[in-house]
Design an enzyme around this catalytic site. Structure first.
Site, PDB file in Angstrom:
ATOM      1  N   LYS A   8     -20.882 -18.527  28.877  1.00 32.34           N
ATOM      2  CA  LYS A   8     -21.595 -18.230  27.623  1.00 32.34           C
ATOM      3  C   LYS A   8     -22.580 -19.352  27.288  1.00 32.34           C
ATOM      4  O   LYS A   8     -23.739 -19.097  26.977  1.00 32.34           O
ATOM      5  CB  LYS A   8     -20.584 -18.043  26.487  1.00 32.34           C
ATOM      6  CG  LYS A   8     -21.233 -17.554  25.200  1.00 32.34           C
ATOM      7  CD  LYS A   8     -20.262 -17.576  24.027  1.00 32.34           C
ATOM      8  CE  LYS A   8     -19.173 -16.553  24.117  1.00 32.34           C
ATOM      9  NZ  LYS A   8     -19.534 -15.257  23.537  1.00 32.34           N
ATOM     10  N   ARG A  77     -17.227 -20.340  19.528  1.00 28.63           N
ATOM     11  CA  ARG A  77     -16.827 -19.308  20.496  1.00 28.63           C
ATOM     12  C   ARG A  77     -16.410 -19.951  21.803  1.00 28.63           C
ATOM     13  O   ARG A  77     -17.046 -20.881  22.274  1.00 28.63           O
ATOM     14  CB  ARG A  77     -17.982 -18.353  20.790  1.00 28.63           C
ATOM     15  CG  ARG A  77     -18.434 -17.545  19.595  1.00 28.63           C
ATOM     16  CD  ARG A  77     -19.753 -16.845  19.934  1.00 28.63           C
ATOM     17  NE  ARG A  77     -20.414 -16.400  18.727  1.00 28.63           N
ATOM     18  CZ  ARG A  77     -20.340 -15.158  18.251  1.00 28.63           C
ATOM     19  NH1 ARG A  77     -19.636 -14.251  18.894  1.00 28.63           N
ATOM     20  NH2 ARG A  77     -20.966 -14.830  17.149  1.00 28.63           N
ATOM     21  N   GLY A  86     -12.515 -11.520  26.188  1.00 26.29           N
ATOM     22  CA  GLY A  86     -11.545 -11.345  25.109  1.00 26.29           C
ATOM     23  C   GLY A  86     -10.229 -12.085  25.286  1.00 26.29           C
ATOM     24  O   GLY A  86      -9.314 -11.907  24.503  1.00 26.29           O
ATOM     25  N   MET A  88      -9.728 -15.393  25.259  1.00 25.40           N
ATOM     26  CA  MET A  88      -9.591 -16.627  24.475  1.00 25.40           C
ATOM     27  C   MET A  88     -10.126 -16.396  23.072  1.00 25.40           C
ATOM     28  O   MET A  88     -10.529 -15.291  22.740  1.00 25.40           O
ATOM     29  CB  MET A  88     -10.328 -17.756  25.177  1.00 25.40           C
ATOM     30  CG  MET A  88      -9.634 -18.167  26.463  1.00 25.40           C
ATOM     31  SD  MET A  88     -10.556 -19.395  27.349  1.00 25.40           S
ATOM     32  CE  MET A  88     -12.041 -18.562  27.754  1.00 25.40           C
ATOM     33  N   ARG A 320     -24.600 -12.484  30.152  1.00 23.40           N
ATOM     34  CA  ARG A 320     -23.820 -12.905  31.327  1.00 23.40           C
ATOM     35  C   ARG A 320     -23.938 -11.808  32.363  1.00 23.40           C
ATOM     36  O   ARG A 320     -24.329 -10.677  32.051  1.00 23.40           O
ATOM     37  CB  ARG A 320     -22.352 -13.129  30.952  1.00 23.40           C
ATOM     38  CG  ARG A 320     -21.677 -11.888  30.447  1.00 23.40           C
ATOM     39  CD  ARG A 320     -20.231 -12.156  30.064  1.00 23.40           C
ATOM     40  NE  ARG A 320     -19.679 -11.009  29.377  1.00 23.40           N
ATOM     41  CZ  ARG A 320     -18.593 -11.032  28.630  1.00 23.40           C
ATOM     42  NH1 ARG A 320     -17.954 -12.151  28.439  1.00 23.40           N
ATOM     43  NH2 ARG A 320     -18.144  -9.948  28.056  1.00 23.40           N
ATOM     44  N   HIS A 443     -12.798  -3.226  23.872  1.00 25.72           N
ATOM     45  CA  HIS A 443     -11.968  -4.138  24.651  1.00 25.72           C
ATOM     46  C   HIS A 443     -11.352  -3.433  25.858  1.00 25.72           C
ATOM     47  O   HIS A 443     -11.422  -3.906  26.985  1.00 25.72           O
ATOM     48  CB  HIS A 443     -10.880  -4.723  23.742  1.00 25.72           C
ATOM     49  CG  HIS A 443      -9.922  -5.595  24.471  1.00 25.72           C
ATOM     50  ND1 HIS A 443      -8.735  -5.112  24.982  1.00 25.72           N
ATOM     51  CD2 HIS A 443      -9.996  -6.894  24.817  1.00 25.72           C
ATOM     52  CE1 HIS A 443      -8.122  -6.096  25.583  1.00 25.72           C
ATOM     53  NE2 HIS A 443      -8.858  -7.194  25.499  1.00 25.72           N
ATOM     54  N   SER A 833      -4.242  -9.464  71.942  1.00 27.53           N
ATOM     55  CA  SER A 833      -4.366  -8.918  70.593  1.00 27.53           C
ATOM     56  C   SER A 833      -3.271  -9.552  69.735  1.00 27.53           C
ATOM     57  O   SER A 833      -2.085  -9.452  70.060  1.00 27.53           O
ATOM     58  CB  SER A 833      -4.213  -7.398  70.636  1.00 27.53           C
ATOM     59  OG  SER A 833      -4.215  -6.904  69.314  1.00 27.53           O
ATOM     60  N   CYS A 901      -4.383  -7.033  65.544  1.00 28.85           N
ATOM     61  CA  CYS A 901      -3.998  -5.676  65.140  1.00 28.85           C
ATOM     62  C   CYS A 901      -2.864  -5.686  64.129  1.00 28.85           C
ATOM     63  O   CYS A 901      -2.359  -4.636  63.743  1.00 28.85           O
ATOM     64  CB  CYS A 901      -3.658  -4.828  66.352  1.00 28.85           C
ATOM     65  SG  CYS A 901      -2.221  -5.418  67.242  1.00 28.85           S
ATOM     66  N   TYR A 921     -12.844  -8.787  67.640  1.00 27.51           N
ATOM     67  CA  TYR A 921     -12.736  -7.678  66.688  1.00 27.51           C
ATOM     68  C   TYR A 921     -11.504  -7.857  65.810  1.00 27.51           C
ATOM     69  O   TYR A 921     -10.601  -8.624  66.131  1.00 27.51           O
ATOM     70  CB  TYR A 921     -12.638  -6.335  67.442  1.00 27.51           C
ATOM     71  CG  TYR A 921     -11.362  -6.186  68.234  1.00 27.51           C
ATOM     72  CD1 TYR A 921     -10.201  -5.689  67.629  1.00 27.51           C
ATOM     73  CD2 TYR A 921     -11.287  -6.581  69.557  1.00 27.51           C
ATOM     74  CE1 TYR A 921      -9.012  -5.582  68.334  1.00 27.51           C
ATOM     75  CE2 TYR A 921     -10.109  -6.478  70.268  1.00 27.51           C
ATOM     76  CZ  TYR A 921      -8.971  -5.988  69.649  1.00 27.51           C
ATOM     77  OH  TYR A 921      -7.796  -5.904  70.332  1.00 27.51           O
TER      78      TYR A 921
END
Ligand code: PEP
Ligand code: MG
Length: 951
Positions: A8, A77, A86, A88, A320, A443, A833, A901, A921
């Site tokens: 903020k 704030r 919301g 805090m 924000r 909220h 693998s 895997c 992979y």
């Protein structure tokens, strides 16, 4: 900057720099908060800076804090580095006292001044002094009733003055002192309370859930108050620069005329849609549009802004980065690239793997929904506040929702009139949230969207009665504990459960476009674990580049095959024993003469006849299974034409295919007793198990007695076999390659089936690429023996079929020893693998089935382990073994193909690690393939630019 000023504070600073209308103010840093948390005091020098800041605000605002003639009011704030909407606290209207309220009443208007004062006393009392907010509300409600006022705004000056007087009494009674009349004292205490709210329960819960570090601290923003409740030309709103549901480029949000900011977020009144401003207040709408565009272009991210209009003047209170839900995030990322605002790489990094998971979550089946409507189960429609389908049992109390959802693992729909920050612990553990009041920026809506939980908000048709624990829609009643379905994408609410269907990947065009970019970027391939042709087809559609694990034993488990598998397993040990006897006799025969020879020949004849019988059962059932497996392999190899398919030979201990010992023991005992009086057994049957057993008995004979006589010996034989093959630690027992070495006929059958399938397809012109994988190897010799025997078998098939098929031969790495001697093993393997499920069990010394319910999750909660190592690779231990294994293996065989895997193959953090150690992979379940494609691209991008962004 955000580290120090919080999101903020940083946003306010940026907006000020951009010359946007921001009320004058300053930010106290997170560092001060952390010092306060440590010592319980403000750090030295901080307050002096606050006073200097305040003087600057006074100069800019042309008013003085506490001045009885022309008072300045300020807010404090909270605002952390990472958004915690919301969670805090904030205190507004500071600076009002018995003296200044009079000045405000003269300079502004009387009603407004007293309304602001009563809000301050309640807020300060609640947040700074921990007075239960209901106490203030009760007073307020009583006065509203007395004055026949429906809304707060219907209260007049005399009532408000009376309320202020009562609030002050209440404050004195609760706190033991008067409400502070020194504004500086008010400010001091409020800053401290905001700092403390960093460690309030809901903030801590939220951070734990969202894995936000607890040491960051919050900043405190002190800012001149502006008022949205100064009449019809004032108001307050929340707006997003793009639609938060669809992602479309349009202002999205809400506006509440003649109200203060918390009224929107708290969902106390249902506000206007921001689009309505276009007609109602075109000038304001145009200004907002312009500001929104400026901010978006500046930050290059969708902005979530809060603003207030005071007597026609727009004031920006916050900006924000917005956190839109999955579908909107994907669309916005693509649009911003098209608009030239961000690069493709940035777009990829904007979309999180969780967004992809969310898009591919099950949705309500349209047919089931219309059936539900026909049968009268449709209840109401609210606002589609957070998309997705959710089903669960109704809970009205957040504590109960938490208990059911977290402790009992039940799906819960939390139903509230509206939610407040104090309900977050319940929201976190619910599958969905339904509220009766509040809009798209209430909220409930904001929090659920951030969490990816479906939400229907502002569903005004429902009447929630907390005391009766029920809600009503007309004459329909839904009670606590009953099931409910909500569709957060459409806003529909249904009684009962609604069938869900798998998402349609074909229709996710935007996602597919994004994933195509991911494919251009990533170097790690993405394969899939699939046992059946239909899984392989799905995996391929999702973009899999091969099958990394086909667990062949799953094919044994199908009900029509189990009897054959049982026959094979029952005969196997005996067959092996008798075959050995026969070999020993043959050896003795070579040198025996006369009587001894005749004697031996007689025994050979006897053994041969037993062997013939056993072979009929063992080899016969293997042949039968072989024919079935061949068809399975034809299916999967055909589906994956042109791509590699790793087929793993049988892995689990054989008794896993047999009924449980305990179950059989009970059944045999019951059947033995039932023999005496079958009818009595039937009469006494109460449990589901008993009824199943009776059904088996009836199937086995024409009447009960005959059925028992036929079934009992079979069950007894099975019981003996299970007893003989039981192990104390099956995970470490006769399984994996050990099975193939002890019972080579089984793995030979599998290899025959693979090559018969491959040869047949190749003759049809299909490009087949089978890779044979041996599980649980720890000794190079194990692999050498297996490979030798099995390649022989493969060659025989290819010779017989007159065609050759290219194939690879490799092993799983799933016990630490294999990783330690990877160089020696690589001599016999073209590929490795990582079976990280077993590798984690064997490295950590945890049996997953025992560890997870007994201690593992506690370990994570207590911070002994950073995360569940069965979900995310334990880098330091298991990961170290993997890294070393890759290096050693490739030293011997440079082109060694290495993949993973285990379940970790679909976990984004583990995928990043796999990229880092140079795997070829990752292989994961088909539904995870799209997630893995994105995560693999992220891994590459982040490796290339590790500190590219302060996100
Ligand atoms: C593994 O151990 O990681 C693996 C893939 O094998 P399974 O889960 O079948 O034991
Ligand atoms: Mg394994």
């Amino acid at each position: 900057m955000r580290d120090l000023l919080g999101g903020k504070g940083a946003g306010l600073a940026e907006m000020t720099r951009l010359d946007l209308p921001v009320p004058p103010g300053f930010t106290i840093t997170t560092r001060a908060c952390n010092a306060y948390t440590r010592t319980g005091r403000f750090p030295p020098g901080m307050w002096k800076q606050v006073e200097e800041g305040l003087s600057a605000v006074e100069a800019k605002g042309g008013r003085k804090f506490g001045d009885p003639a022309n008072p300045l009011l300020v807010s404090v704030r909270s605002g952390a580095k990472l958004s915690m909407p919301g969670m805090m606290d904030t205190v507004l209207n500071l600076g009002l006292t018995d003296a200044t309220v009079e000045a405000l009443a003269t300079s502004a208007n009387e009603r407004f001044a007293w309304d602001a004062y009563r809000r301050l006393i309640a807020m300060f009392g609640r947040i700074v002094k921990d007075i239960n907010g209901h106490r203030f509300e009760t007073v307020l409600e009583r006065h509203k009733e007395k004055a026949s006022a429906n809304k707060d705004t219907d209260l007049g000056v005399p009532e408000l003055k009376a309320i202020v007087a009562e609030f002050k009494d209440l404050y004195r009674r609760e706190v033991g002192e008067d409400f502070p009349q020194d504004p500086i004292h008010q400010l001091r205490e409020s800053v401290a309370a905001v700092f403390r709210s960093w460690n309030g329960k809901r903030a801590v819960d939220y951070r734990t859930f969202n894995k936000i570090p607890h040491h960051l601290g919050t900043a405190a923003n002190v800012q001149m108050m502006v008022f949205g409740n100064m009449g019809p030309d004032s108001g307050t709103g929340v707006a997003f620069t793009r639609n938060q549901v669809t992602g479309a480029k349009e202002l999205y949000g809400e506006y509440l005329p003649n109200a203060q900011g918390e009224d929107v977020v708290a969902g106390i009144r249902t506000p206007l849609k921001i689009a309505e401003l276009r007609d109602d207040q075109p000038e304001l709408y145009a200004t907002l549009l312009r500001v929104g565009e400026l901010l978006e272009n500046h930050f290059r991210e969708v902005q979530d802004i809060e603003f207030t209009v005071e007597r026609g003047k727009l004031w920006m209170l916050q900006t924000r980065a917005a956190k839109p839900p999955a579908r909107a995030t994907v669309r916005i990322a693509l649009d911003m690239v098209r608009e030239g605002l961000i690069s493709k790489e940035e777009a990829l990094l904007r979309v999180e793997p969780d967004h992809v998971i969310h898009l591919l979550l099950p949705q309500f089946d349209d047919k089931a929904k219309s059936e539900a409507k026909k049968s009268g189960r449709f209840l109401a429609r609210g606002l589609n506040a957070s998309p997705g389908a959710a089903m669960g049992i109704v809970a009205f109390d957040p504590d109960e929702a938490e208990k059911l959802g977290r402790d009992e693992r039940k799906p819960v729909i939390l139903v509230r009139v509206e939610t407040s920050p104090d309900d977050v612990h319940g929201v976190l553990h619910s599958k969905g949230v339904l509220t009766a009041r509040g809009g798209a920026t209430s909220h409930a809506a904001v929090v659920t969207r951030g969490l990816g939980i479906p939400c229907v908000a502002g569903c005004e048709e429902i009447q929630v009665d907390y005391d009766a624990a029920e809600f009503r829609v007309g004459d329909k009643v839904v009670r606590r504990g009953e099931s409910l379905s909500i569709d957060g994408s459409t806003g529909e609410v249904f009684a009962g459960a609604i069938r869900t269907i798998e998402p349609d990947f074909d229709r996710e065009v935007e996602l597919q476009n994004l994933l195509a970019w991911a494919d251009e970027v990533r170097s790690l391939q993405v394969w899939a674990n699939a046992d059946y042709p239909r899984d392989a087809a799905r995996a391929r559609k999702f973009g899999a580049q091969g099958i990394g694990l086909d667990r062949t034993e799953h094919m044994f488990m199908e009900t029509d095959r189990l009897p054959i598998v049982h026959e094979m397993i029952l005969a196997a040990p005996e067959y092996r024993k008798v075959k050995r006897q026969r070999e020993a006799l043959a050896k003795q025969l070579e040198t025996a003469t006369n009587d001894r020879r005749r004697d031996l020949e007689a025994r050979v004849a006897e053994v041969d006849s037993r062997l013939e019988d056993l072979s009929r059962r063992y080899v016969g059932s293997l042949d039968h299974l072989g024919r079935m497996q061949r068809e399975d392999f034809v299916g999967i190899l055909r589906e994956m034409a042109g791509l590699p398919v790793i087929i793993r030979l049988i892995d689990p201990p054989l008794h896993e295919f047999l009924p449980r010992y305990e179950t059989l023991l009970v059944q045999v005992t019951k059947l033995r007793i039932a023999r005496e009086d079958p009818e009595a057994f039937v009469r006494a049957a109460t449990s589901e198990e008993d009824r199943t057993l009776i059904a088996e008995v009836r199937k086995a004979g024409s009447d009960l007695a005959k059925g028992i006589e036929s079934l009992l010996p079979r069950k007894e034989r099975l019981l003996e076999a299970v007893k003989g093959s039981r192990e104390t630690n099956p995970m470490l027992g006769l399984r994996g390659c050990r099975l193939g070495i002890m019972f080579p006929e089984i793995t030979e059958m599998q290899v025959r089936a693979i090559f018969e399938a491959a040869c047949r397809l190749k003759k049809e012109g299909v490009d087949v690429r089978p890779e044979i994988m041996i599980p649980l190897v720890g000794l190079p010799e194990e692999l050498r023996i297996e490979r030798h025997a099995l390649e022989d078998e493969a060659k025989k098939v290819m010779e017989r079929e007159g065609i050759s098929v290219a194939y690879k031969f490799g092993t799983m790495i799933e016990i630490p020893r294999a990783a330690l001697v990877a160089d020696a093993i690589a001599h016999h393997a073209e590929f490795f693998s990582f079976g990280t499920n077993d590798l984690t069990q064997t490295t950590m010394g945890y049996s997953r089935d025992d560890a997870e319910p007994k201690f593992l999750l506690d370990y994570v909660e207590q911070g002994i382990l950073p995360h569940n190592p069965f979900q995310t690779i334990d880098r330091d231990g298991v990961g170290q073994l993997m890294r070393m294994c890759v290096q050693k293996g490739r030293k011997v065989r440079r082109d060694l193909e290495v993949g993973i895997c285990g379940e970790h193959g679909g976990d984004p953090r583990s995928i990043a690690f796999c990229h880092e150690i140079g795997l070829n992979y990752v292989s994961c379940s088909p539904f995870r393939v799209p997630v893995a494609r994105l995560a693999a691209a992220h891994a590459k991008l982040r490796q290339e630019a590790p500190r590219a962004k302060d996100r």
